[in-house]
Design an enzyme around this catalytic site. Structure first.
Site, PDB file in Angstrom:
ATOM      1  N   HIS A 178       0.798  -1.104   0.046  1.00  0.00           N
ATOM      2  CA  HIS A 178       0.021   0.110   0.106  1.00  0.00           C
ATOM      3  C   HIS A 178       0.909   1.145   0.111  1.00  0.00           C
ATOM      4  O   HIS A 178       1.502   1.486   0.836  1.00  0.00           O
ATOM      5  CB  HIS A 178      -0.788  -0.023   1.284  1.00  0.00           C
ATOM      6  CG  HIS A 178      -1.794   1.146   1.189  1.00  0.00           C
ATOM      7  ND1 HIS A 178      -2.844   1.587   0.432  1.00  0.00           N
ATOM      8  CD2 HIS A 178      -1.863   2.138   2.301  1.00  0.00           C
ATOM      9  CE1 HIS A 178      -3.469   2.367   0.653  1.00  0.00           C
ATOM     10  NE2 HIS A 178      -2.826   3.034   1.892  1.00  0.00           N
ATOM     11  N   ASP A 180       1.158   5.056   0.004  1.00  0.00           N
ATOM     12  CA  ASP A 180       0.112   6.161  -0.062  1.00  0.00           C
ATOM     13  C   ASP A 180       0.888   7.271  -0.850  1.00  0.00           C
ATOM     14  O   ASP A 180       2.118   7.794  -0.635  1.00  0.00           O
ATOM     15  CB  ASP A 180       0.161   7.011   1.339  1.00  0.00           C
ATOM     16  CG  ASP A 180      -0.476   6.139   2.163  1.00  0.00           C
ATOM     17  OD1 ASP A 180      -1.678   5.981   1.945  1.00  0.00           O
ATOM     18  OD2 ASP A 180      -0.293   5.373   3.222  1.00  0.00           O
ATOM     19  N   ASP A 429       1.716  -0.931   4.571  1.00  0.00           N
ATOM     20  CA  ASP A 429       2.238   0.174   3.830  1.00  0.00           C
ATOM     21  C   ASP A 429       3.838   0.009   3.390  1.00  0.00           C
ATOM     22  O   ASP A 429       4.620  -0.416   4.389  1.00  0.00           O
ATOM     23  CB  ASP A 429       2.151   1.294   4.863  1.00  0.00           C
ATOM     24  CG  ASP A 429       0.728   1.630   5.138  1.00  0.00           C
ATOM     25  OD1 ASP A 429      -0.359   1.076   4.552  1.00  0.00           O
ATOM     26  OD2 ASP A 429       0.290   2.530   5.978  1.00  0.00           O
TER      27      ASP A 429
END
Length: 1162
Positions: A178, A180, A429
């Protein structure tokens, strides 16, 4: 008047149309009969009014049956207006003298709405068998939070060991990372430090073993990486895609927030991503992947379905809702829109059952065990398991025990679903940055899979998979929706509703981010408006250049397209779920803001260049000079964190032209305000006809008016998507009428310098009387102490409503977990805002608008009424400029308290696309009853609806019957323990704008049944459009004004689009060849809005009709023609089969439908 010409043209067969047109013209002439006291029409009016009224009444009934007559009416109105102007030598329209209650003549007629168009909102929807409505789920749940054991927010899961003997359990482990696009670091810093290494390693490590899989979501990062890698690596990526080892999931520019993002921006970032993927990778995403947005909207589900995706996954849903869905085995469902009467909007959706998308919370219910299978956390690494039991490398010695431990979790997880297929994400993340992690995860898991698959007694088949691999296996076991009972396959439920407001634990509701960083939420909406306006104007310019056949004389085709592309991507980037949400680090917010700011500047250049071409009378005179633009916009934003400032135009005896652009698809009558350097200014049309104008003060201080700048406000008439030309000239006679002022302050002591305006300072009883302003539609009363609204009267209905406006403070709880960027954790109910000293109140009364401004210490608040007999005059305009930079742990709210008997029900929009009914629940904490408001919220009872239309996304609630409130800004001095690591203390002076609309409504049985659907009125839709897409003013530059450039108005459409059809975009498509310029194709995106006919439709000022969603493409434009028009999926990935009987001559839209067409226009 030469009226006989009109009768000859129209003939006796449509005599009723002429009568209607005469009625319209009478209204025009009433405004100027002081100058024309004895015309033939006056005598006709006096003698035949009653006869005319009878004919009009009959016409109204006919209009409902035959909508085609509206087109004739509109044409006749235009023709008659022109003949009136010819007969009177331009006197009509000279409204510079006398009172101005009706600047725009408008017949008191019912809006012509096709009867069939009203049935959509009026019908009753049957709940599908086994269907789940989220409103009902909220009623059902008690929202208790008992300890569920290892799955703290759930329950104990058991199974029988022989359950998979007949059909083995299929396990798909889905590796993901993931990324961002900005949060704790900026987008570029994340790319430099982490993302580029993830993608580089991906190419190498997936090629090492074809059993390995990976999914990727954020195209913003992928495209940045693609631009710098060599052809060999690009080829390797395409091979991985072809083999199915790599999947592009969703394929949008970002993984967008679903609460604050407007549907225009959601669509735009999806198109930008899908177009890039198709152009560069040649693939078409089929599955949505949304593991991190803080709550989920059915709007996003609808957009993915329209884009051609088949499946989607969501994660952040209230823990009580997850538990309920898990207990009912409804975690996999067909998500259907509330308003869909059948299954056309269904999309297969998987809801992840546990707390998070990280590895500890995805293999099964026990995070202590799942963490032991996150091999990045092996001893010696940088991260470890919080449960203090580390992973073990898989060896021959421990593999049997490890397999049984992991398989137990997979089996327990599968018991929450109806199929024998289970999916376990493997990532977190920014995972897989290092080659070591790829080896740790993939090698150890492959050993586990090999063992499982080689032991038939385990009855399991385990493998790496993409998310679409999982859905493909699931679909083999699932019955097609709508098949008869008893048909083979598992049936899945149909779910309707939304998943707000999200809570991840206890009373920690994520309703704070609905408002956090409101300055940038407003800037986002401004960029969105500018982008749409620039896209349409640019596309029309290209089509006109192609049609004209003349050389573009250096029109910056490619340069402008590159600016558009950059703006699309910057707007897209800001839809990321840590950007528009206001949940990033301070310096990351500055980076986002700088991108938005620069793109607004760039789009102004695109609009200026396009408008220059379109309004130039002689196209051969066009010359592009970036340093000497013909036009300039009327405002300047000095920096990314500052509010825009109006440019002061220098006015002289030589007329200075101003071009006004109407980005809406309806002909529009709106007030434009410019700043000028002289009080002696006159406004005339392109044809030299004087225009009513108001001169108002620019207040440098609360009681000091500027002597260098003045507000000039005038009513413009601008065609749909068109450009009008007005001229400003210095003149003593016929100049704009000066506004008059009343200034108050309790306790007196005001010293006012208001020259050259008349200023009154009331004393005694006069100073304690309620303040009032009014136009022909509304009268508003305010407190003489605060200037805040207390009552509002609808003149036409002669009804008065108590509507008390006030401000209030929320504090934060004294408990350990306090409010922050994400969470709203108040210390109880709001406390009334009490200003530290009496505010100055300024009342403006003028011919174009009147307003009441109150200058509090923390808010400058203005209530304005426009003296316009049309859309703009129907609502109270509310603007606030908020400054809480000196506060500590406080949030400021604006609250409306009315006598509308709304009980516990209210309505908020989702993404500006649809309305979601809400219930305020006493069983929930205060913060749980706040919801996102992207563009509107309303309350209603059987006779009244009170709507607050918003020009920016904010959090809203209706905590008591008759109340509606919005959080305006938040200043919070601590982190709320969700990973950001800081509070929200970078507040700015923040502007926000609203329209308050009071409408009468007819009680319907459906309302009593608590319908899951609701719709705005057509007037509400139009008012929201005016608010979010204001007219754009461009003045001729001082250098160009010295010359003699001939400008002419531009009107592209043959007529306004139907009232319920919104032109979302006309977006030029990039050429396939290199260079980054446009092709000759564009995406025409249309939305047919749902609307409620039970609200009054008299005197709306809308000169349009509804046409059952049908648009004649051959008659859409005046001069341009569609060379080709083909229906495609929303993001242009798929061609769509024409419906039976459809033709290129006509577009047909269902209510609420969004359709994209690939068009060639010239």
């Amino acid at each position: 008047m030469k009226l006989s010409r009109q009768f000859t043209v129209f003939g006796s067969a449509i005599f009723c149309v002429v009568v209607f047109s005469l009625y319209l013209m009478l209204d025009h002439l009433q405004l100027d009969n002081s100058k024309n006291p004895s015309t033939g029409l006056d005598r006709f009016q006096n003698g035949q009014l009653s006869v005319l009224q009878d004919k009009i009444d009959r016409l109204e009934r006919l209009l409902a049956e035959n909508n085609d007559i509206i087109v004739n009416i509109r044409d006749s109105v235009i023709n008659l207006k022109e003949s009136v102007k010819e007969a009177q030598g331009g006197e009509v329209g000279n409204l510079s003298q006398g009172p101005y209650l009706d600047l725009l003549p408008s017949p008191l007629l019912v809006l012509p709405v096709n009867y069939e168009d009203c049935q959509f909102a009026a019908r009753e929807l049957a709940k599908p068998d086994g269907g789940v409505q989220l409103l009902d789920v909220y009623d059902l749940l008690d929202f208790e939070n008992p300890n569920g054991g290892v799955w703290k927010q759930g329950f104990d899961i058991t199974y029988q060991s022989n359950e998979w003997d007949e059909e083995p359990l299929q396990i798909f482990v889905v590796p993901h990372s993931h990324n961002d696009p900005g949060w704790l670091k900026t987008f570029d810093d994340y790319y430099r430090d982490q993302t580029q290494y993830i993608l580089n390693n991906m190419v190498v490590k997936l090629h090492e073993d074809q059993r390995r899989k990976m999914i990727w979501s954020e195209i913003s990062y992928f495209s940045k990486w693609w631009d710098v890698i060599d052809d060999q690596k690009k080829g390797a990526v395409k091979t991985l895609l072809q083999r199915g080892q790599l999947e592009i999931a969703t394929g949008g520019w970002v993984m967008p927030d679903e609460a604050n993002s407007h549907y225009f921006a959601l669509i735009d970032q999806l198109i930008e991503g899908h177009q890039w993927v198709e152009r560069n990778l040649g693939v078409k995403p089929v599955t949505g992947w949304a593991v991190d947005p803080f709550g989920h909207s059915p709007t996003q589900a609808y957009l993915l379905k329209q884009a051609g995706l088949s499946n989607m996954l969501i994660q952040r849903v209230h823990y009580s809702v997850k538990k309920h869905f898990a207990s009912q085995k409804t975690l996999e469902f067909y998500w259907r829109q509330n308003w869909d009467p059948d299954s056309r909007t269904d999309i297969l959706c998987h809801m992840m059952p546990f707390y998070s998308y990280d590895i500890p919370h995805t293999c099964g219910p026990d995070p202590k065990i799942c963490c032991q299978f996150d091999f990045k956390r092996l001893p010696g690494g940088r991260i470890s398991c919080p449960w203090r039991v580390p992973p073990q490398p898989i060896t021959d010695a421990n593999i049997q025990e490890r397999v049984h431990m992991l398989l137990d979790q997979y089996r327990k997880k599968s018991k929450l679903f109806r199929s024998k297929v289970v999916m376990a994400p493997l990532g977190d993340d920014f995972r897989y940055t290092e080659a070591l992690e790829w080896d740790q995860q993939f090698n150890n898991y492959q050993k586990l899979f090999d063992y499982m698959n080689s032991h038939p007694k385990l009855h399991v088949k385990a493998q790496f998979g993409t998310i679409s691999d999982y859905f493909a296996a699931l679909r083999k076991q699932v019955a097609v929706p709508g098949t008869a009972a008893g048909a083979p396959g598992i049936s899945l439920p149909v779910v309707s509703g939304d998943f707000f407001t999200y809570a991840d634990r206890e009373d920690h509701y994520w309703s704070g981010y609905f408002t956090s960083r409101p300055f940038y939420k407003r800037l986002d909406r401004m960029l969105e408006s500018h982008l749409r306006a620039a896209e349409i104007l640019y596309a029309l310019t290209l089509a006109n250049i192609r049609k004209s056949g003349v050389q573009s004389a250096g029109f910056p085709v490619v340069e402008s397209y590159k600016l558009l592309t950059e703006a699309r991507r910057n707007l897209g980037l800001f839809q990321h779920h840590d950007a528009v949400t206001g949940t990033a680090k301070d310096w990351v917010v500055i980076d986002y803001g700088t991108r938005l700011f620069h793109s607004i500047l760039s789009l102004k250049k695109v609009m200026i260049n396009s408008a220059h071409w379109l309004v130039l009378k002689d196209k051969s005179d066009y010359r592009h000079d970036a340093s000497k633009a013909l036009l300039q916009t009327d405002d300047i934003q000095p920096a990314q964190d500052a509010l825009p400032r109006k440019t002061v135009l220098k006015i002289s005896a030589k007329p200075r032209s101003v071009v006004i652009y109407n980005p809406s698809e309806q002909d529009r009558y709106s007030v434009v305000t410019l700043y000028v350097d002289t009080p002696h200014v006159r406004v005339v049309t392109a044809h030299g006809h004087p225009v009513a104008a108001q001169l108002s003060a620019v207040w440098e201080e609360p009681t000091t008016a500027s002597t260098e700048a003045y507000q000039l406000s005038f009513l413009t008439q601008v065609p749909a998507l068109g450009l009008a030309v007005y001229q400003l000239v210095e003149a003593l006679s016929g100049a704009a009428e000066k506004a008059e002022y009343v200034l108050l302050k309790q306790g007196g002591g005001l010293s006012v310098n208001g020259d050259p305006f008349t200023v009154t300072l009331p004393q005694g009883l006069e100073a304690s009387s309620p303040l009032t302003i009014q136009n022909s539609h509304l009268q508003l009363w305010s407190s003489p102490v605060t200037g805040l609204m207390e009552r509002l009267k609808l003149k036409e209905e002669n009804t008065e409503q108590a509507i008390k406006l006030e401000f209030a403070w929320y504090g934060t709880t004294s408990q350990k977990d306090k409010s922050g960027a994400y969470l709203f954790m108040p210390d109880g109910e709001a406390k009334a805002y009490v200003p530290p000293s009496s505010p100055v109140i300024r009342v403006t009364k003028g011919s174009v608008f009147s307003e009441i401004t109150t200058l509090f210490a923390h808010v400058t608040h203005t209530l304005r009424l426009y003296h316009v007999q049309g859309v703009e005059g129907q609502a109270v305009e509310i603007t606030n400029s908020v400054d809480i930079r000196g506060e500590f742990n406080r949030e400021i709210a604006m609250r409306l308290t009315s006598d509308v008997d709304s009980k516990d029900r209210f309505f908020t929009d989702l993404n500006g696309f649809q309305i979601q009914p809400r219930r305020t629940m006493e069983k929930l904490p205060l913060q749980a009853n706040f919801y996102p408001m992207t563009s509107m919220a309303y309350i209603q009872d059987s006779s009244t609806r009170l709507s607050l239309l918003s020009g920016q996304s904010l959090g809203t609630a209706s905590l008591k019957s008759g109340q509606l409130e919005v959080i305006m800004d938040r200043r919070l001095n601590q982190d709320d323990n969700r990973g950001l690591g800081q509070g929200v203390t970078d507040n700015k002076v923040t502007a926000s704008s609203f329209r308050l609309l009071l409408e009468t409504r007819a009680k319907t049985e459906q309302e009593e049944k608590r319908s899951p659907v609701s719709y705005p009125s057509l007037l509400s839709h139009a008012s929201s459009m005016y608010l979010n897409h204001p007219l754009i003013s461009m003045a001729i530059s001082p250098e160009a004004a010295k010359g003699s450039v001939a400008l002419t108005p531009y009107s592209p459409l043959a007529s306004s689009l139907p009232c319920d059809v919104h032109l979302l975009n006309l977006r030029s498509i990039q050429a396939k060849e290199g260079g980054g310029g446009p092709s000759d194709e564009a995406a025409l995106i249309l939305h047919r809005k749902g609307f409620d006919c039970s609200l009054s439709q008299r005197n709306t000022g809308l000169l349009c009709a509804t046409t059952r969603g049908k648009i004649n493409t051959g008659k859409m434009f005046k001069e341009l023609k569609f060379q080709s028009i083909a229906p495609v999926s929303l993001s242009l990935m798929h061609t769509v089969a024409e419906e039976e009987g459809a033709s290129q001559e006509e577009i047909g839209l269902q209510p609420m439908e969004i359709r994209t067409y690939r068009v060639r226009l010239r």
